[in-house]
Design an enzyme around this catalytic site. Structure first.
Site, short mmCIF file in Angstrom:
data_model
loop_
_atom_site.label_atom_id
_atom_site.label_comp_id
_atom_site.label_asym_id
_atom_site.label_seq_id
_atom_site.Cartn_x
_atom_site.Cartn_y
_atom_site.Cartn_z
N GLU A 343 0.80 -1.24 0.00
CA GLU A 343 0.00 0.00 0.00
C GLU A 343 0.83 1.28 0.00
O GLU A 343 0.49 2.25 0.67
CB GLU A 343 -1.01 -0.05 1.16
CG GLU A 343 -1.94 -1.25 0.99
CD GLU A 343 -3.00 -1.41 2.08
OE1 GLU A 343 -2.91 -0.73 3.11
OE2 GLU A 343 -3.90 -2.23 1.87
N GLU A 448 -6.23 -9.98 -2.95
CA GLU A 448 -7.06 -9.97 -1.73
C GLU A 448 -8.53 -9.80 -2.11
O GLU A 448 -9.26 -9.01 -1.51
CB GLU A 448 -6.64 -8.82 -0.80
CG GLU A 448 -5.17 -8.82 -0.43
CD GLU A 448 -4.80 -7.70 0.55
OE1 GLU A 448 -5.69 -7.04 1.11
OE2 GLU A 448 -3.58 -7.49 0.75
#
Ligand SMILES: *[C@@H]1O[C@H](CO)[C@@H](O)[C@H](O)[C@H]1NC(C)=O
Ligand SMILES: *[C@@H]1O[C@H](CO)[C@@H](O)[C@H](O)[C@H]1NC(C)=O
Ligand SMILES: *[C@@H]1O[C@H](CO)[C@@H](O)[C@H](O)[C@H]1NC(C)=O
Length: 571
Positions: A343, A448
């Site tokens: 991220e 994910e």
């Protein structure tokens, strides 16, 4: 004993792919990520948009908001441009009519007058604003913006462009808006599956002299699917047989939800604890399950080991180097990939403390420690949400290039991790974003995948899984549905007794659809047997009624090659 047989197994290219159904317009998966001197021709001949270069009068275009419009002609190329901008949305526009429930693929080539600036394409409709996509446009060359949206009402709409930097002029050319029906969209998926997930397998049975043997019985059973579909697990699985049985009967790929994260393995400085991660990896190995390493460091300031916050930059830099070396050398050679910096499009904990090159230096260290498997960037909203300017495909590319351009990083094997946490999916945007990232040639995984809880959760899960599996450039999918008694992160596949929820049924149906059923048949008069099979490993059994009294088994065959392969076996 006269029981010599030679079995020839041919795995052919799927040559029939070019024979597209006559009435379904095929989808153009190409995208350009280079800034070019001249824009390419608009995709689909422009679709339903009026293009400057195709319409000499440049009709159809208007100034939008407070901006002024101008027409420019450079080296014979005509395009539209806007100047005098004061608001982000001050630009140029074209009025269009959108049809309900159509899937719209959008693309355009953009240039700005100076420097570079993110530019987005927006459709203003009666029900709101549809963000079709964005690009970081440059001056002196053209960049392709590729995106799309699904229309939820029929009615007039207005296409315009938006940039927060009001000091640049926005130039636009080679625009395309192509509607597809749901049926056409599905036919693209079917074609994608035929092209990249299946192969035509041709088996010929011949005798010792090479004469074809008709009437040989062939039975084929798939042993393993060639396309990776997995799901996250956590330490709850270690002590729960029902969870183990449910998981291992479905998946051969996984990611550990939290157990490898830094805050899990080093709660206090120097006291490393890999017990849970080690146990999960042992479990995975015992069941032949491949593991993605997740994650080495996480750029979100909320998810650091508590003791990290007070470190000086020098001490922090040392601690990160130690962390990278510790976890990556511990599991080196045992994982299929690593999420190295998690991220870092949305967050910059390490960049703020260590400088803008922090992520790039982590990849360099990671490469030196376990550079034999792809090292992924992993972030969210790149394919999920066209309104998130932090992680558009263009921003993703910028970050990748930044890391690759760092001294010593030219040969780092990068991978593109798309978290895929969906709310309401936007399939044209999802597909176009993957197209754009695929132009890098790097491996792409959805790492994910989940869908937020809503009455449409199972339906949306079905949509995004089908889109991902059929996209020619997606290399694997891991769902984010690790089970916890108190509830999963956003999506569970089962209840607490490991009975499927509707989401679990969606997954099971698709796993079934994406595998080849056991089948049997016999060779034709030329000794041939032909079948279209999903990539994977198969057990083939061949019996001949006259010359052979017994049956025998061929070793596992492999239908994942894209070019013709011949296997010969003699017994
Ligand atoms: C806007 O673009 C101009 C021209 O490239 C540049 O000089 C300026 O720094 C940019 N402003 C912002 C806020 O990025
Ligand atoms: C193939 O099998 C069929 C049915 O079992 C039989 O009628 C036929 O004669 C066989 N053909 C040959 C060439 O053995
Ligand atoms: C099947 O083929 C693929 C691609 O050539 C290869 O990577 C893989 O190792 C093969 N698997 C087996 C079991 O031979």
């Amino acid at each position: 004993m006269e029981n010599n047989l030679i079995i020839v197994l041919l795995i052919l290219c799927t040559l029939h792919f070019s024979g597209f159904e006559a009435n379904a317009l095929s989808y153009d998966y190409t995208a350009s990520i280079e800034c070019l001197e001249n824009p390419d021709k608009p995709l689909y001949g422009g679709g339903i948009v009026l293009n400057p270069e195709l319409n000499v009068g440049l009709e159809g275009w208007h100034a939008f908001g407070g901006a002024k419009m101008k027409h420019i002609e450079l080296a014979g190329n005509k395009f539209v441009a806007t100047h005098g901008r004061n608001q982000p949305s001050d630009s140029i526009s074209q009025k269009l009519y959108l049809q309900n429930e159509m899937l719209y693929s959008f693309s355009a080539w953009i240039q700005v007058s100076e420097g570079n600036a993110p530019v987005a394409a927006v459709f203003k409709t009666a029900t709101g604003f549809k963000h079709a996509g964005a690009v970081v446009a440059e001056s002196k060359c053209w960049s392709m913006l590729k995106g799309g949206f699904t229309s939820d009402a029929s009615g007039p709409a207005e296409l315009y462009f938006e940039s927060k930097n009001t000091s640049v002029e926005i130039w636009v050319d080679s625009i395309s808006l192509q509607p597809f029906t749901q049926e056409e969209w599905t036919s693209h998926q079917d074609q994608g599956i035929k092209k990249v997930r299946k192969a035509n397998v041709r088996i010929q049975v011949v005798d010792k002299q090479g004469n074809p043997l008709p009437n040989a019985t062939i039975s084929i059973v798939q042993k393993q699917s060639g396309f990776p579909v997995g799901c996250a697990i956590n330490k709850n699985i270690l002590t729960n047989t029902a969870y183990q049985n449910w998981f291992t009967s479905r998946f051969r790929f996984t990611t550990f939800e939290d157990e490898m994260k830094w805050y899990s393995t080093e709660g206090s400085p120097g006291h490393e604890d890999y017990l849970s991660a080690d146990a999960l990896l042992r479990f995975a190995k015992e069941h032949n399950i491949a593991v993605r390493g997740h994650n080495v460091v996480w750029d979100d300031p909320k998810y650091q080991p508590g003791w990290l916050y007070s470190l000086s930059p020098t001490a922090l830099s040392k601690a990160v180097a130690k962390r990278i070396n510790s976890i990556m050398s511990r599991y080196k050679g045992q994982l299929i990939s690593w999420d190295v910096v998690n991220e870092n499009l949305h967050f910059s904990f390490f960049e703020r403390k260590l400088g803008m090159q922090a992520s790039a230096t982590f990849y360099k260290l990671a490469q030196a420690t376990d550079g034999t498997v792809p090292l992924f960037l992993n972030d969210y909203n790149t394919i999920e949400d066209s309104r998130d300017g932090a992680s558009t495909p263009a921003k993703y590319l910028q970050k990748l290039r930044e890391i690759q351009a760092f001294p010593g990083n030219r040969n780092v094997r990068m991978g593109i991790g798309l978290e895929a946490h969906f709310n309401t999916p936007n399939l044209p945007y999802m597909r176009a974003s993957i197209d754009t990232l695929a132009a890098t040639g790097l491996p792409i995984w959805l790492t994910e995948l989940d869908v937020q809880n809503s009455p449409n959760q199972a339906k949306y899960l079905d949509q995004v899984l089908k889109e991902a599996h059929s996209h020619p450039k997606v290399d694997g999918i891991v769902m984010w549905a690790a089970w916890k008694p108190q509830g999963c992160y956003r999506m569970c596949l089962t209840d607490n007794n490991f009975k499927n929820l509707p989401t679990g049924n969606v997954v099971d149906n698709l796993l079934h659809q994406w595998s080849s059923k056991a089948l049997a048949g016999s060779t034709d008069s030329d000794g041939f047997f032909e079948e279209s099979l999903f990539h994977g490993e198969y057990e083939v059994k061949i019996t001949h009624p006259s010359s052979l009294a017994h049956s025998f088994v061929i070793v596992s065959t492999n239908a994942s090659q894209q070019s013709p392969v011949i296997f010969q076996f003699s017994v």
